[in-house]
Design a protein around this motif. Structure first.
Motif, PDB file in Angstrom:
ATOM      1  N   LEU A  95      49.327  16.748  66.640  1.00 11.04           N
ATOM      2  CA  LEU A  95      50.555  16.395  67.351  1.00 11.04           C
ATOM      3  C   LEU A  95      50.419  15.042  68.027  1.00 11.04           C
ATOM      4  O   LEU A  95      51.307  14.184  67.928  1.00 11.04           O
ATOM      5  CB  LEU A  95      50.869  17.475  68.387  1.00 11.04           C
ATOM      6  N   GLU A  96      49.306  14.827  68.732  1.00  8.63           N
ATOM      7  CA  GLU A  96      49.072  13.561  69.434  1.00  8.63           C
ATOM      8  C   GLU A  96      49.090  12.385  68.459  1.00  8.63           C
ATOM      9  O   GLU A  96      49.738  11.357  68.718  1.00  8.63           O
ATOM     10  CB  GLU A  96      47.737  13.611  70.161  1.00  8.63           C
ATOM     11  N   GLU A  97      48.414  12.518  67.341  1.00  4.70           N
ATOM     12  CA  GLU A  97      48.340  11.432  66.361  1.00  4.70           C
ATOM     13  C   GLU A  97      49.712  11.106  65.781  1.00  4.70           C
ATOM     14  O   GLU A  97      50.070   9.926  65.616  1.00  4.70           O
ATOM     15  CB  GLU A  97      47.366  11.817  65.242  1.00  4.70           C
ATOM     16  N   LYS A  98      50.498  12.133  65.489  1.00  3.91           N
ATOM     17  CA  LYS A  98      51.826  11.907  64.911  1.00  3.91           C
ATOM     18  C   LYS A  98      52.771  11.274  65.926  1.00  3.91           C
ATOM     19  O   LYS A  98      53.611  10.441  65.570  1.00  3.91           O
ATOM     20  CB  LYS A  98      52.398  13.222  64.392  1.00  3.91           C
ATOM     21  N   ILE A  99      52.640  11.665  67.190  1.00  2.00           N
ATOM     22  CA  ILE A  99      53.495  11.080  68.230  1.00  2.00           C
ATOM     23  C   ILE A  99      53.140   9.614  68.461  1.00  2.00           C
ATOM     24  O   ILE A  99      54.027   8.759  68.590  1.00  2.00           O
ATOM     25  CB  ILE A  99      53.396  11.901  69.530  1.00  2.00           C
ATOM     26  N   PHE A 100      51.853   9.295  68.520  1.00  2.00           N
ATOM     27  CA  PHE A 100      51.445   7.899  68.689  1.00  2.00           C
ATOM     28  C   PHE A 100      51.964   7.039  67.537  1.00  2.00           C
ATOM     29  O   PHE A 100      52.391   5.899  67.733  1.00  2.00           O
ATOM     30  CB  PHE A 100      49.924   7.804  68.776  1.00  2.00           C
ATOM     31  N   ASP A 101      51.917   7.578  66.326  1.00  2.00           N
ATOM     32  CA  ASP A 101      52.409   6.848  65.160  1.00  2.00           C
ATOM     33  C   ASP A 101      53.924   6.668  65.236  1.00  2.00           C
ATOM     34  O   ASP A 101      54.462   5.591  64.939  1.00  2.00           O
ATOM     35  CB  ASP A 101      52.028   7.600  63.883  1.00  2.00           C
ATOM     36  N   LYS A 149      68.057  12.826  70.937  1.00  2.00           N
ATOM     37  CA  LYS A 149      69.430  12.682  71.418  1.00  2.00           C
ATOM     38  C   LYS A 149      69.825  11.211  71.555  1.00  2.00           C
ATOM     39  O   LYS A 149      70.998  10.858  71.441  1.00  2.00           O
ATOM     40  CB  LYS A 149      69.604  13.425  72.750  1.00  2.00           C
ATOM     41  N   GLN A 150      68.821  10.355  71.790  1.00  2.00           N
ATOM     42  CA  GLN A 150      69.089   8.915  71.858  1.00  2.00           C
ATOM     43  C   GLN A 150      68.920   8.244  70.495  1.00  2.00           C
ATOM     44  O   GLN A 150      68.968   7.024  70.387  1.00  2.00           O
ATOM     45  CB  GLN A 150      68.159   8.267  72.886  1.00  2.00           C
ATOM     46  N   GLN A 151      68.662   9.064  69.482  1.00  2.00           N
ATOM     47  CA  GLN A 151      68.535   8.612  68.086  1.00  2.00           C
ATOM     48  C   GLN A 151      67.355   7.660  67.876  1.00  2.00           C
ATOM     49  O   GLN A 151      67.400   6.770  67.011  1.00  2.00           O
ATOM     50  CB  GLN A 151      69.850   7.969  67.602  1.00  2.00           C
ATOM     51  N   TYR A 152      66.286   7.849  68.661  1.00  2.00           N
ATOM     52  CA  TYR A 152      65.061   7.079  68.457  1.00  2.00           C
ATOM     53  C   TYR A 152      64.216   7.713  67.353  1.00  2.00           C
ATOM     54  O   TYR A 152      63.373   7.038  66.757  1.00  2.00           O
ATOM     55  CB  TYR A 152      64.234   7.006  69.750  1.00  2.00           C
ATOM     56  N   ILE A 153      64.419   9.018  67.153  1.00  2.00           N
ATOM     57  CA  ILE A 153      63.768   9.731  66.056  1.00  2.00           C
ATOM     58  C   ILE A 153      64.828  10.556  65.331  1.00  2.00           C
ATOM     59  O   ILE A 153      65.892  10.852  65.881  1.00  2.00           O
ATOM     60  CB  ILE A 153      62.629  10.653  66.548  1.00  2.00           C
ATOM     61  N   SER A 154      64.540  10.931  64.099  1.00  2.00           N
ATOM     62  CA  SER A 154      65.497  11.716  63.313  1.00  2.00           C
ATOM     63  C   SER A 154      65.394  13.203  63.666  1.00  2.00           C
ATOM     64  O   SER A 154      64.407  13.644  64.281  1.00  2.00           O
ATOM     65  CB  SER A 154      65.225  11.533  61.819  1.00  2.00           C
ATOM     66  N   GLN A 155      66.379  13.964  63.257  1.00  2.00           N
ATOM     67  CA  GLN A 155      66.361  15.401  63.487  1.00  2.00           C
ATOM     68  C   GLN A 155      65.173  16.050  62.783  1.00  2.00           C
ATOM     69  O   GLN A 155      64.528  16.949  63.325  1.00  2.00           O
ATOM     70  CB  GLN A 155      67.670  16.028  62.999  1.00  2.00           C
ATOM     71  N   ASN A 156      64.865  15.580  61.581  1.00  2.00           N
ATOM     72  CA  ASN A 156      63.722  16.129  60.836  1.00  2.00           C
ATOM     73  C   ASN A 156      62.404  15.849  61.552  1.00  2.00           C
ATOM     74  O   ASN A 156      61.512  16.705  61.609  1.00  2.00           O
ATOM     75  CB  ASN A 156      63.680  15.552  59.418  1.00  2.00           C
ATOM     76  N   GLN A 157      62.273  14.633  62.092  1.00  2.00           N
ATOM     77  CA  GLN A 157      61.061  14.288  62.838  1.00  2.00           C
ATOM     78  C   GLN A 157      60.929  15.152  64.086  1.00  2.00           C
ATOM     79  O   GLN A 157      59.841  15.637  64.421  1.00  2.00           O
ATOM     80  CB  GLN A 157      61.082  12.807  63.222  1.00  2.00           C
ATOM     81  N   TRP A 201      60.421  15.387  75.991  1.00  2.00           N
ATOM     82  CA  TRP A 201      60.521  13.966  75.647  1.00  2.00           C
ATOM     83  C   TRP A 201      61.003  13.788  74.211  1.00  2.00           C
ATOM     84  O   TRP A 201      61.764  12.859  73.902  1.00  2.00           O
ATOM     85  CB  TRP A 201      59.177  13.266  75.838  1.00  2.00           C
ATOM     86  N   LEU A 202      60.574  14.677  73.325  1.00  2.00           N
ATOM     87  CA  LEU A 202      61.051  14.627  71.939  1.00  2.00           C
ATOM     88  C   LEU A 202      62.552  14.894  71.875  1.00  2.00           C
ATOM     89  O   LEU A 202      63.281  14.250  71.115  1.00  2.00           O
ATOM     90  CB  LEU A 202      60.298  15.659  71.090  1.00  2.00           C
ATOM     91  N   GLU A 203      63.010  15.846  72.695  1.00  2.00           N
ATOM     92  CA  GLU A 203      64.433  16.185  72.688  1.00  2.00           C
ATOM     93  C   GLU A 203      65.268  15.026  73.240  1.00  2.00           C
ATOM     94  O   GLU A 203      66.356  14.731  72.729  1.00  2.00           O
ATOM     95  CB  GLU A 203      64.674  17.460  73.500  1.00  2.00           C
ATOM     96  N   ILE A 204      64.770  14.378  74.260  1.00  2.00           N
ATOM     97  CA  ILE A 204      65.455  13.187  74.785  1.00  2.00           C
ATOM     98  C   ILE A 204      65.509  12.104  73.714  1.00  2.00           C
ATOM     99  O   ILE A 204      66.535  11.445  73.517  1.00  2.00           O
ATOM    100  CB  ILE A 204      64.725  12.662  76.042  1.00  2.00           C
TER     101      ILE A 204
END
Length: 353
Positions: free
Chosen positions: A124-130, A191-199, A185-188
């Protein structure tokens, strides 16, 4: 460190955990030590929560004349007691000072890198940093916080790999809290469209897997060690079922929407701080959903403080005529609603034992 000092600190940690971090019980123990002149011994404990620090400072100031700093053995009887301790009337039992001698308190230490919970947390940590490499440059607060919370999950699991049952539970609780914060933080972000729904779904699923593994591990320990009365319930509620959390997410959206208009283009500091405190409210509400009442109380209190800062900044915007009263009406209503829910929840928690 003086042996008696170590014993008293160990006794207090044990009492705190036996009470499941109950605010009322912890307060009773702190008051007892203050009256006996021992509260100063707890002041520099590194694992004190913000709530404990405040209470310890308050009692130290109130009972400063009572404090005894020299020849502790001569002043305090540490003989065993067979009676159930009562607030303000008991002596410290020797059997509790050496609580770690109980056979059931010891666990086998394993290689944490082989633990599936650790492996999932590391992934999880590695994927979030990426993922964070693609965030807008101005969102360094979210990038910093989501990175910290993801790293904290892994670190807490590492620290939890030790022989003491209660310490394992304490660190697993911290890991669960950090996991729920990470999910917030992922949900925020989605919602701000910084990441996709799939991500979002992929990473949120990883968070749930970590929490599930830690919960199952603690549940198995309880069954094996037979300490149901001494250890907290390892099952934590879904924060998304908590109304204050959902309202806080709406608050973030409204704050982002309001601060995106032309009037705020020259107010970068206000924009940054308002968004920071609004998102902090969400994160703290999420992280409060862990095992121990004292920790829950502390994070809910942080969420209340963040709300107050958003409210203060709104008043600044009004004074400087950046916004109108009408423009902030909905945000102020959300603040009132969230605050009422949190205060009611904290009030109910303070009654729990």
């Amino acid at each position: 460190m003086n042996q008696v000092v170590e014993q008293i600190q160990g006794w207090y940690r044990n009492e705190r955990e036996l009470s499941n971090y109950s605010i009322m019980d912890v307060g009773d123990k702190l008051k007892y030590l203050a009256e006996k002149g021992l509260i100063w011994i707890l002041k520099d404990m590194k694992d004190n929560t913000e709530f404990e620090k405040i209470v310890i400072d308050s009692f130290l100031n109130k009972y400063r004349a009572n404090q005894v700093y020299d020849n502790l053995n001569a002043h305090f009887d540490l003989k065993p007691s067979n009676q159930t301790p009562q607030p303000n009337s008991y002596e410290i039992p020797q059997k509790d000072l050496h609580f770690q001698d109980k056979k059931q308190q010891f666990l086998e230490i394993r290689d944490v890198k082989k633990f599936s919970g650790y492996q999932k947390a590391k992934e999880l940590e590695e994927k979030i940093f990426d993922l964070c490499r693609n965030f807008p440059s101005y969102e360094y607060n979210i990038v910093d916080q989501i990175g910290r919370s993801a790293n904290s999950i892994k670190k807490s699991i590492e620290i939890a790999e030790q022989i003491y049952v209660r310490e394992k539970f304490k660190n697993y609780s911290d890991a669960i809290g950090s996991a729920k914060e990470t999910s917030a933080w992922l949900e925020i972000s989605v919602k701000q469209q910084y990441i996709s729904q799939n991500q979002f779904e992929e990473l949120d699923n990883l968070v749930k897997q970590v929490v599930s593994i830690l919960t199952r591990t603690m549940s198995n320990i309880i069954k094996k060690e037979g300490e149901e009365k001494e250890l907290p319930n390892p099952y934590t509620p879904d924060v998304r079922n908590f109304t204050a959390y959902e309202e806080a997410l709406i608050l973030v959206e409204k704050v982002y929407e309001m601060t995106s208009v032309q009037e705020f283009r020259k107010e970068k500091d206000i924009v940054y701080r308002m968004r920071k405190y609004a998102t902090s409210c969400v994160a703290n509400i999420a992280e409060a959903h862990q095992l121990y009442i004292l920790k829950k109380f502390s994070f809910f209190n942080e969420a209340l403080m963040a709300l107050s800062r958003v409210d203060s900044l709104l008043q600044t915007c009004l004074t400087r005529q950046i916004v109108t009263e009408k423009a902030i009406t909905e945000i102020k209503k959300l603040i009132v609603t969230i605050r009422k829910i949190l205060l009611k929840t904290m009030g109910n928690m303070s009654k729990q034992k």
